[in-house]
Design a protein around this motif. Structure first.
Motif, short mmCIF file in Angstrom:
data_model
loop_
_atom_site.label_atom_id
_atom_site.label_comp_id
_atom_site.label_asym_id
_atom_site.label_seq_id
_atom_site.Cartn_x
_atom_site.Cartn_y
_atom_site.Cartn_z
N UNK A 178 0.85 -1.20 0.00
CA UNK A 178 0.00 0.00 0.00
C UNK A 178 0.89 1.26 0.00
N UNK A 179 2.00 1.17 0.69
CA UNK A 179 2.89 2.32 0.82
C UNK A 179 3.68 2.58 -0.46
N UNK A 180 4.19 1.49 -1.05
CA UNK A 180 5.16 1.71 -2.13
C UNK A 180 4.60 1.61 -3.55
N UNK A 181 3.56 0.81 -3.74
CA UNK A 181 3.06 0.68 -5.12
C UNK A 181 2.29 1.95 -5.48
N UNK A 182 2.75 2.64 -6.53
CA UNK A 182 2.13 3.93 -6.82
C UNK A 182 0.79 3.81 -7.53
N UNK A 183 -0.13 4.68 -7.15
CA UNK A 183 -1.39 4.79 -7.87
C UNK A 183 -1.29 6.13 -8.61
N UNK A 184 -0.76 6.06 -9.85
CA UNK A 184 -0.43 7.31 -10.54
C UNK A 184 -1.65 8.12 -10.94
N UNK A 185 -2.83 7.50 -10.87
CA UNK A 185 -4.02 8.28 -11.20
C UNK A 185 -4.20 9.40 -10.17
N UNK A 186 -3.48 9.29 -9.02
CA UNK A 186 -3.64 10.30 -7.96
C UNK A 186 -2.67 11.47 -8.10
N UNK A 187 -1.65 11.33 -8.95
CA UNK A 187 -0.62 12.37 -8.99
C UNK A 187 -1.19 13.70 -9.47
N UNK A 188 -2.18 13.64 -10.35
CA UNK A 188 -2.74 14.89 -10.88
C UNK A 188 -3.71 15.54 -9.89
N UNK A 189 -4.03 14.84 -8.84
CA UNK A 189 -4.98 15.36 -7.86
C UNK A 189 -4.41 16.59 -7.14
N UNK A 190 -5.11 17.74 -7.22
CA UNK A 190 -4.55 18.95 -6.59
C UNK A 190 -4.37 18.80 -5.08
N UNK A 191 -5.26 18.02 -4.45
CA UNK A 191 -5.13 17.84 -3.00
C UNK A 191 -3.81 17.16 -2.65
N UNK A 192 -3.39 16.23 -3.53
CA UNK A 192 -2.12 15.54 -3.29
C UNK A 192 -0.97 16.55 -3.33
N UNK A 193 -1.03 17.46 -4.28
CA UNK A 193 0.03 18.46 -4.38
C UNK A 193 0.08 19.34 -3.14
N UNK A 194 -1.11 19.78 -2.71
CA UNK A 194 -1.19 20.63 -1.52
C UNK A 194 -0.63 19.91 -0.30
N UNK A 195 -1.05 18.67 -0.13
CA UNK A 195 -0.59 17.90 1.02
C UNK A 195 0.92 17.67 0.97
N UNK A 196 1.42 17.33 -0.22
CA UNK A 196 2.85 17.02 -0.34
C UNK A 196 3.69 18.28 -0.09
N UNK A 197 3.20 19.40 -0.57
CA UNK A 197 3.94 20.66 -0.39
C UNK A 197 3.94 21.07 1.09
N UNK A 198 2.75 20.99 1.71
CA UNK A 198 2.66 21.34 3.14
C UNK A 198 3.57 20.45 3.95
N UNK A 199 3.53 19.16 3.64
CA UNK A 199 4.37 18.19 4.35
C UNK A 199 5.84 18.54 4.18
N UNK A 200 6.25 18.90 2.95
CA UNK A 200 7.65 19.21 2.69
C UNK A 200 8.11 20.45 3.47
#
Ligand code: PFF
Length: 447
Positions: free
Chosen positions: A201-223
């Protein structure tokens, strides 16, 4: 007022201190669950790109300003200002940074206090003191008050001892221990039934999610949160680095270590959750997502440790020791921001500054403890989602739009004489000038 400033005595000392600041509850708790609920490997991939493309340039901005000015955030920003307007902005950004980092510490210390309480729980159980064990793990105001105060005392104790004998010494002891405990825990958990499902669940990527803006927001905030950016922590640590050190390399190592430990933490937390699932513990919330909030650390994982019989006690203690160390190396970097200001700008003696400011922050923490529901989430949201990115934006504006480019280059050249012709100097000024501010603004408005 002339004050003798501390300095890290070695590259290793700085690396442990700065990595210690970066690696905290955000890495071990925030990152893995963020990844799990945002497409696993896809989040990891986005996070890596954002860390090196955006957070690393912002980290460098703070380190360079700090080492150039050799001062706390308020004075350092004033030093690189040109004219009355930017001086005023410098004072405002410096003070909002001090206020923000103090508020972050006030809620961070509460959560860190829980970690200490949970560390003692298995011990109490082992000694047959079930009443004490129950008290330690029950979310009550008295318990929270005691442990938040204990955690703040530890933080004040280290900061009172200064840069070399406090921050550097303790970070150099605690960070290697953290890495060893983390690796041992991973090796153990990966042998248990269900672990491989978590790893998948952790490592296998679900690339359909990369375009999701929420993912970008979360990843940026986390960084940004993970690299402790925007509030002057890295600036102050940068001010204690020797002029002989190569800043772009040091900053790169800090970012690499921070990401590396976050990735490793994912290899512990996600497998541990699926091991818990295999032994009958509920790991999903009502909406079907993985439990990610406080419930993960204070209910899912303890339930797992309890189901492990005798080994569980050691695993639990090791895990909560890991969390406490991670929290403490971060909290000291937070307290150092206002303390450095009080020492340098008001001539307060270090011990007095640490005790006084530490006490004020403890009082704020206690106010949060006794008004948890209306206040806690509010403070977390205000400081980490609004204030931190916005301050990060101003740090980028200071280096790229206000400070003289030649001064920046001269500062980087100290310890890196070939900097002008290097890759860093070709890319970084453009990044902090345009890409970072725009990206931060984009995220700011989205969140
Ligand atoms: N970087 C820390 C973490 O990931 O837990 C949090 C943090 C530390 C935020 C220091 C801000 C700060 F000034």
């Amino acid at each position: 007022m002339a004050v003798v400033r501390g300095e890290f005595t070695s590259r290793f000392g700085f690396l442990m201190a700065a990595t210690g600041s970066a690696v905290g509850l955000g890495n071990i708790w925030g990152f893995p669950t963020n990844a799990a609920s945002n497409g696993g490997g896809a989040f990891l991939f986005t996070y890596l790109i954002l860390t090196f493309a955006l957070a690393y340039p912002a980290l460098m901005a703070e380190l360079i300003i700090g080492r150039y000015a050799r001062a706390n955030a308020v004075t350092a920003l004033k030093t690189i200002s040109r004219g009355p307007k930017s001086r005023l902005l410098a004072i405002a950004v410096g003070f909002v940074g001090i206020l923000t980092v103090s508020l972050i510490l006030s809620f961070y210390a509460i959560v860190s206090g829980w970690m200490i309480a949970f560390f003692f729980d298995p011990l109490a159980r082992f000694l047959g003191m079930d009443g004490v064990a129950q008290w330690l793990t029950e979310d009550a105001e008295l318990r929270n008050s005691i442990f938040v105060t204990l955690f703040m005392i530890l933080t004040v104790f280290i900061i009172s001892a200064g840069v070399r004998d406090g921050i550097e010494k303790w970070a150099s002891r605690m960070m290697p221990s953290l890495i060893i405990i983390l690796i041992l825990l991973i090796l153990y958990v990966l042998t248990l039934p269900g672990a491989m499902d978590g790893l998948r669940v952790y490592l296998v990527p679900d690339f359909s999610r990369v375009a999701n803006p929420q993912l970008l927001v979360d990843a940026m905030g986390q960084a940004f949160f993970s690299l402790s950016l925007g509030v002057g922590t890295m600036l102050v640590y940068g001010s204690y680095i020797s002029k002989q050190e190569n800043l772009p390399t040091l900053g790169g190592l800090v970012a690499l270590l921070d990401v590396g430990i976050a990735v490793l933490a994912g290899m512990l937390i996600l497998p541990a959750m699926y091991v818990a699932l295999a032994s009958g513990v509920e790991i999903f919330d009502e909406s079907g997502g993985l439990i990610a909030g406080p419930g993960l650390i204070v209910s899912v994982l303890p339930a797992l440790f309890n189901s492990m019989d005798s080994v569980g006690m050691f695993v639990a203690m090791a895990f909560f020791l890991l969390m406490t160390i991670a929290a403490l190396t971060s909290s000291i970097s937070m307290l150092e921001v206002p303390v450095a200001y009080a020492i340098e700008n008001h001539g307060v003696e270090r011990r007095n500054a640490a005790i006084t400011i530490g006490s004020v922050i403890t009082v704020i923490s206690l106010i949060l403890v006794f008004n948890f529901n209306p206040l806690f989430d509010l403070v977390v949201t205000y400081t980490t989602e609004y204030s931190q990115p916005l301050l990060g934006l101003f740090f980028c504006i200071f280096v790229a739009w206000i400070w003289r480019r030649d001064d920046i280059l001269q500062e980087i050249k100290q310890g890196c004489p070939e900097a002008e012709a290097g890759f860093f100097w070709k890319i970084w000024p453009f990044y902090v000038k345009f890409i970072c501010p725009l990206a931060i603004l984009a995220v700011y408005f989205q969140s």
